[in-house]
Design a protein around this motif. Sequence first.
Motif, PDB file in Angstrom:
ATOM      1  N   TRP A 181       1.806  -5.243  -8.059  1.00  5.05           N
ATOM      2  CA  TRP A 181       0.330  -4.682  -8.293  1.00  5.05           C
ATOM      3  C   TRP A 181       0.344  -3.961  -6.471  1.00  5.05           C
ATOM      4  O   TRP A 181      -0.124  -2.947  -6.621  1.00  5.05           O
ATOM      5  CB  TRP A 181      -0.580  -5.378  -8.337  1.00  5.05           C
ATOM      6  CG  TRP A 181      -2.012  -4.866  -8.400  1.00  5.05           C
ATOM      7  CD1 TRP A 181      -2.723  -4.652  -7.141  1.00  5.05           C
ATOM      8  CD2 TRP A 181      -2.646  -4.132  -9.590  1.00  5.05           C
ATOM      9  NE1 TRP A 181      -4.049  -3.969  -7.734  1.00  5.05           N
ATOM     10  CE2 TRP A 181      -3.846  -3.856  -9.039  1.00  5.05           C
ATOM     11  CE3 TRP A 181      -2.075  -4.160 -10.956  1.00  5.05           C
ATOM     12  CZ2 TRP A 181      -4.637  -2.989  -9.919  1.00  5.05           C
ATOM     13  CZ3 TRP A 181      -3.057  -3.248 -11.882  1.00  5.05           C
ATOM     14  CH2 TRP A 181      -4.204  -2.913 -11.283  1.00  5.05           C
ATOM     15  N   LEU A 182       0.801  -4.482  -5.542  1.00  3.16           N
ATOM     16  CA  LEU A 182       0.602  -3.899  -4.181  1.00  3.16           C
ATOM     17  C   LEU A 182       1.540  -2.954  -3.865  1.00  3.16           C
ATOM     18  O   LEU A 182       1.161  -1.914  -3.033  1.00  3.16           O
ATOM     19  CB  LEU A 182       0.896  -4.887  -3.161  1.00  3.16           C
ATOM     20  CG  LEU A 182      -0.256  -6.181  -3.087  1.00  3.16           C
ATOM     21  CD1 LEU A 182       0.137  -7.258  -2.150  1.00  3.16           C
ATOM     22  CD2 LEU A 182      -1.492  -5.865  -2.975  1.00  3.16           C
ATOM     23  N   ILE A 183       3.073  -2.971  -4.365  1.00  2.00           N
ATOM     24  CA  ILE A 183       3.789  -2.035  -4.059  1.00  2.00           C
ATOM     25  C   ILE A 183       3.862  -0.984  -5.186  1.00  2.00           C
ATOM     26  O   ILE A 183       4.618   0.030  -5.146  1.00  2.00           O
ATOM     27  CB  ILE A 183       5.149  -2.661  -3.941  1.00  2.00           C
ATOM     28  CG1 ILE A 183       5.642  -3.219  -5.082  1.00  2.00           C
ATOM     29  CG2 ILE A 183       5.098  -3.561  -2.712  1.00  2.00           C
ATOM     30  CD1 ILE A 183       7.082  -3.479  -5.072  1.00  2.00           C
ATOM     31  N   ALA A 184       3.093  -0.964  -6.216  1.00  2.00           N
ATOM     32  CA  ALA A 184       2.960  -0.020  -7.224  1.00  2.00           C
ATOM     33  C   ALA A 184       2.847   1.669  -6.826  1.00  2.00           C
ATOM     34  O   ALA A 184       3.565   2.383  -7.524  1.00  2.00           O
ATOM     35  CB  ALA A 184       2.009  -0.244  -8.431  1.00  2.00           C
ATOM     36  N   PRO A 185       1.976   1.796  -5.769  1.00  8.08           N
ATOM     37  CA  PRO A 185       1.691   3.069  -5.531  1.00  8.08           C
ATOM     38  C   PRO A 185       3.136   3.791  -5.052  1.00  8.08           C
ATOM     39  O   PRO A 185       3.078   5.144  -4.947  1.00  8.08           O
ATOM     40  CB  PRO A 185       0.666   2.933  -4.546  1.00  8.08           C
ATOM     41  CG  PRO A 185      -0.248   1.857  -4.730  1.00  8.08           C
ATOM     42  CD  PRO A 185       0.958   1.050  -5.298  1.00  8.08           C
ATOM     43  N   PRO A 196       0.372   4.287 -11.463  1.00  5.68           N
ATOM     44  CA  PRO A 196       1.056   3.287 -11.075  1.00  5.68           C
ATOM     45  C   PRO A 196       0.605   2.000 -11.718  1.00  5.68           C
ATOM     46  O   PRO A 196       0.970   1.059 -11.941  1.00  5.68           O
ATOM     47  CB  PRO A 196       1.257   3.395  -9.506  1.00  5.68           C
ATOM     48  CG  PRO A 196       0.991   4.789  -9.206  1.00  5.68           C
ATOM     49  CD  PRO A 196      -0.215   5.385 -10.306  1.00  5.68           C
ATOM     50  N   ARG A 197      -0.799   1.969 -11.578  1.00  8.13           N
ATOM     51  CA  ARG A 197      -1.273   0.846 -11.973  1.00  8.13           C
ATOM     52  C   ARG A 197      -2.148   0.799 -13.390  1.00  8.13           C
ATOM     53  O   ARG A 197      -3.284   0.435 -13.540  1.00  8.13           O
ATOM     54  CB  ARG A 197      -2.586   0.511 -10.862  1.00  8.13           C
ATOM     55  CG  ARG A 197      -1.834  -0.048  -9.446  1.00  8.13           C
ATOM     56  CD  ARG A 197      -2.762  -0.337  -8.326  1.00  8.13           C
ATOM     57  NE  ARG A 197      -2.217  -0.880  -7.217  1.00  8.13           N
ATOM     58  CZ  ARG A 197      -2.684  -1.039  -6.031  1.00  8.13           C
ATOM     59  NH1 ARG A 197      -4.015  -0.455  -5.980  1.00  8.13           N
ATOM     60  NH2 ARG A 197      -2.167  -1.407  -4.982  1.00  8.13           N
ATOM     61  N   ASP A 198      -1.594   1.546 -14.547  1.00  7.85           N
ATOM     62  CA  ASP A 198      -2.167   1.958 -15.563  1.00  7.85           C
ATOM     63  C   ASP A 198      -2.662   0.535 -16.321  1.00  7.85           C
ATOM     64  O   ASP A 198      -1.356  -0.222 -16.626  1.00  7.85           O
ATOM     65  CB  ASP A 198      -1.216   2.577 -16.529  1.00  7.85           C
ATOM     66  CG  ASP A 198      -1.855   2.906 -17.809  1.00  7.85           C
ATOM     67  OD1 ASP A 198      -2.928   3.510 -17.860  1.00  7.85           O
ATOM     68  OD2 ASP A 198      -1.139   2.576 -18.791  1.00  7.85           O
TER      69      ASP A 198
END
Length: 224
Positions: A181-185, A196-198
């Motif tokens: 979740w932290l590196i999704a962007p 990215p956080r769909d």
Amino acid sequence: VVSATTAQTLWPDQDPIGQRLYGRLGKPLWEVVGVAEDTRVRDLDRAPDLYGYTALAQDYRAEVVFVVQGQTPLPSLRKALYAVGPSVAISDSRSMEDVINVVASSYRSPALLMNVLGAISLLLAMVGLYGVMSYTVSRERRDIGVRMALGASRQRVAWEVVRRALGLVLLGLAIGGSAAWLIAPVLRSFLFGVEPRDLAAWTTALLTLLLLAAASSGLPARRA
């Protein structure tokens, strides 16, 4: 007719309809009569450029690109154009699928590599979980026998094995999911039409992992 990005950039928080675009000498050149959706012309990962659309009668160009919607084959379209204007030179004609394939070709190799690595990781996780639970069942064989002799049902013993496997997976999801979740962007440049956080994609992935965890522990639970 201006694009949505053009309207938001030039007239933020204003109604673009009726606004005017001026030339170098301050003379009004165009009046906005409509707003169209953004179009990505060059690259998929590039922000939409500022665009405006005019009628050919207002701003004639010697070279014009036509986009035709339908299922008509390209040779038939060329014949129709020649019938209307025999002297018109058609420099290129391609289907929209071909255009998109050329643009997206540079993104498909990294995406395919990520899919392959993801599938390998998922397979290793399933094999590892199966191995851990099989080893646990083989070590606790005597304990399971004592519990069943004291009245534990087959379903309860099997559920205990599955529950412990799901507990391991939930722990892994909590750690790995938080990091992802932290590196999704970082993956934003590889995604088109989805964030990215769909939440829908994340929920599907988590449920898939839980179902595969239950399937991986199925055989050890049956052995137990």
